[in-house]
Design a protein around this motif. Structure first.
Motif, PDB file in Angstrom:
ATOM      1  N   ALA A  68      -7.682  -1.026   2.265  1.00  0.00           N
ATOM      2  CA  ALA A  68      -8.598   0.061   2.652  1.00  0.00           C
ATOM      3  C   ALA A  68      -8.581   0.328   4.153  1.00  0.00           C
ATOM      4  CB  ALA A  68     -10.017  -0.264   2.207  1.00  0.00           C
ATOM      5  N   HIS A  69      -8.024  -0.589   4.935  1.00  0.00           N
ATOM      6  CA  HIS A  69      -7.949  -0.381   6.382  1.00  0.00           C
ATOM      7  C   HIS A  69      -6.630   0.278   6.789  1.00  0.00           C
ATOM      8  CE1 HIS A  69     -11.599  -2.693   6.975  1.00  0.00           C
ATOM      9  NE2 HIS A  69     -11.097  -3.652   6.221  1.00  0.00           N
ATOM     10  N   THR A 111       0.831  -1.209   0.000  1.00  0.00           N
ATOM     11  CA  THR A 111       0.000   0.000   0.000  1.00  0.00           C
ATOM     12  C   THR A 111       0.862   1.254   0.000  1.00  0.00           C
ATOM     13  OG1 THR A 111      -1.768  -1.158   1.190  1.00  0.00           O
ATOM     14  CG2 THR A 111      -1.805   1.248   1.235  1.00  0.00           C
ATOM     15  N   ILE A 112       1.926   1.256   0.819  1.00  0.00           N
ATOM     16  CA  ILE A 112       2.799   2.428   0.873  1.00  0.00           C
ATOM     17  C   ILE A 112       3.577   2.577  -0.435  1.00  0.00           C
ATOM     18  CG2 ILE A 112       4.822   3.436   1.989  1.00  0.00           C
ATOM     19  CD1 ILE A 112       3.910   2.205   4.609  1.00  0.00           C
ATOM     20  N   ALA A 113       4.199   1.488  -0.881  1.00  0.00           N
ATOM     21  CA  ALA A 113       5.065   1.559  -2.062  1.00  0.00           C
ATOM     22  C   ALA A 113       4.290   1.934  -3.320  1.00  0.00           C
ATOM     23  CB  ALA A 113       5.781   0.217  -2.256  1.00  0.00           C
ATOM     24  N   VAL A 117      -7.076   5.417  -8.514  1.00  0.00           N
ATOM     25  CA  VAL A 117      -6.523   4.318  -9.308  1.00  0.00           C
ATOM     26  C   VAL A 117      -6.259   3.086  -8.447  1.00  0.00           C
ATOM     27  CG1 VAL A 117      -4.531   3.582 -10.680  1.00  0.00           C
ATOM     28  CG2 VAL A 117      -5.528   5.837 -11.060  1.00  0.00           C
ATOM     29  N   VAL A 118      -5.762   3.285  -7.223  1.00  0.00           N
ATOM     30  CA  VAL A 118      -5.443   2.132  -6.359  1.00  0.00           C
ATOM     31  C   VAL A 118      -6.619   1.772  -5.451  1.00  0.00           C
ATOM     32  CG1 VAL A 118      -2.985   2.669  -6.376  1.00  0.00           C
ATOM     33  CG2 VAL A 118      -4.408   3.536  -4.508  1.00  0.00           C
ATOM     34  N   GLY A 119      -7.742   2.445  -5.610  1.00  0.00           N
ATOM     35  CA  GLY A 119      -8.914   2.159  -4.792  1.00  0.00           C
ATOM     36  C   GLY A 119      -9.687   0.956  -5.275  1.00  0.00           C
ATOM     37  N   PHE A 146      -3.915  12.181   0.981  1.00  0.00           N
ATOM     38  CA  PHE A 146      -4.686  12.440  -0.237  1.00  0.00           C
ATOM     39  C   PHE A 146      -4.932  11.152  -1.018  1.00  0.00           C
ATOM     40  CE2 PHE A 146      -2.714  16.602   0.624  1.00  0.00           C
ATOM     41  CZ  PHE A 146      -3.854  17.371   0.680  1.00  0.00           C
ATOM     42  N   VAL A 147      -3.965  10.245  -1.005  1.00  0.00           N
ATOM     43  CA  VAL A 147      -4.168   8.947  -1.656  1.00  0.00           C
ATOM     44  C   VAL A 147      -5.313   8.191  -0.985  1.00  0.00           C
ATOM     45  CG1 VAL A 147      -3.127   6.694  -2.138  1.00  0.00           C
ATOM     46  CG2 VAL A 147      -1.774   8.771  -2.452  1.00  0.00           C
ATOM     47  N   ALA A 148      -5.350   8.229   0.359  1.00  0.00           N
ATOM     48  CA  ALA A 148      -6.412   7.541   1.098  1.00  0.00           C
ATOM     49  C   ALA A 148      -7.782   8.133   0.783  1.00  0.00           C
ATOM     50  CB  ALA A 148      -6.144   7.619   2.600  1.00  0.00           C
TER      51      ALA A 148
END
Length: 401
Positions: free
Chosen positions: A54-55, A10-12, A42-44, A291-293
């Protein structure tokens, strides 16, 4: 995805997509955060390809909020906070009432219940601290008088939302939400719960201002004498995260609010500027994850299913709420430049909006579609907020105090 690699992936991948999105946004002369938000989409889970956890993502984003608010607190003295009380307190309260009323009114036109409208309106009334601070930094207004007023305004909003999160479950049955024995018991002791919550907030602030101002600077001075850069940085991060976590668990205030007051306390230390500099890289990295989250939560199909409702939500956030704040600031006899800065600061919604919408959904007060409308309003208003601040800067160039 194997559990042991979910965090790393998730981070990378989130940061990699955000980097590419930010580069593209800058090339198109858009703010980088637009690229970060699109990277989250896009990663959602609502788009094909890799799906981030998502957690985990919201928790990583919360670290960014904590570090950012801690850094802001280190530029904010107790006297600065006290100086803006005459406008921040009545202004924020009046603006929340007006924005909530707008949300309730629109929800009524759509045939929603009073409870749904109340949750919806509250979610649209509170701005994102992260977005505000990024915009103030970009426009050079963090340490101006107008910037301090905007930050103080957001602090009051956070306090009100903490109380709303306590009161909402207790009133849910009366507002048409799901009921249970726990809810009924909470309803019977609503005023006691409110008094306890207020007492905890007051106790936390008192401890930070009386005890923290003595203990935290003393600890950092001792660490600084050891001449270890990494220990000093570790100490600052441990204070920021530790106080934020402890304040939420022991006193019921938000992570952001706890971190802010910890920063205010550290501001009294001689090494506050060094602490702020050491935290900057971590603030930037985890701020991007915030912002990604947000982007991961957004379902793009809501734009096709409910285009007019999405526009109505965006109008309340960017136009209705901002005009209300503008009029309130002018009514409090502040200059037009201050009114425009505060209005621009409030022309978006964020983290507390997600929490309120999620709580309303779990209580049966709003539907999943209503939550998606709030998320759509958040993503679109965050995307537009830099443009709003740019227009304000054209009218009133920044003047430091």
């Amino acid at each position: 995805m194997p559990h042991e690699t979910a965090l790393i992936a998730t981070i990378a991948i989130g940061l990699a997509y955000a980097f590419v999105g930010g580069m593209v946004a800058v090339r198109l002369r858009l703010p980088p955060l637009v690229g970060y938000l699109l990277a989250g989409v896009v990663v959602g889970p609502f788009t094909p390809g890799f799906v981030g956890d998502a957690h985990i993502a919201p928790q990583l984003a919360e670290i960014g909020v904590i570090l950012l608010m801690f850094g802001v607190g280190m530029h904010f003295s107790v006297s600065d906070l006290w100086a803006v009380r005459s406008i921040a307190v009545p202004g924020a309260l009046a603006q929340i009432i007006v924005a909530t009323a707008l949300g309730v009114g629109v929800a009524h036109l759509w045939g929603w219940s009073l409870g749904a409208g109340l949750v919806f309106g509250l979610a649209l009334s509170v701005a994102s601290t992260v977005v505000l601070l990024r915009a103030l930094e970009a426009s050079g207004k963090v340490e101006t008088a107008d910037g301090r007023i905007a930050i103080g305004w957001l602090i009051v909003e956070d306090l009100v939302m903490v109380l709303a999160l306590v009161l909402l479950p207790a009133f849910a049955p009366q507002l048409g939400g799901v009921t249970s024995s726990h809810d009924a018991a909470a309803g019977d002791g609503i005023w006691l719960s409110l008094a306890v919550t207020l007492g905890k907030v007051v106790l936390f602030v008192a401890l930070m201002l009386v005890v923290g101002t003595r203990v935290f600077p003393w600890v950092l001075r001792r660490v600084e004498r050891m001449k270890s850069r990494e220990l000093f940085t570790l100490g600052v991060v441990a204070l920021a995260l530790g106080v934020a976590f402890g304040s939420a668990k022991l006193f019921g205030v938000s992570f952001a609010l706890g971190a802010f007051f910890a920063g205010v306390v550290i501001n009294e230390c001689d090494f506050s500027h060094r602490a702020a500099a050491d935290l900057q890289p971590l603030q930037d990295a985890f701020g991007v994850l915030f912002f990604v989250a947000v982007g991961m939560l957004f379902d793009p199909m809501i734009l096709l299913r409910r285009p007019l409702q999405v526009l109505a939500v965006l109008a309340i956030i960017v136009v209705g709420k901002s005009l209300a704040a503008f009029g309130i600031v002018l009514a409090l006899r502040r200059p037009c430049s201050t009114a425009l800065t505060v209005s621009a600061a409030l022309a978006q919604i964020g983290e507390f909006s997600f929490i309120l919408a999620g709580l309303g959904l779990s209580l049966g007060l709003i539907t999943l579609e209503a939550q998606n409308l709030v998320l759509a309003g958040a993503l679109l208003s965050i995307t537009l907020n830099p443009l709003v601040f740019y227009l304000v800067s054209l009218a009133y160039p920044t003047k430091t105090t």
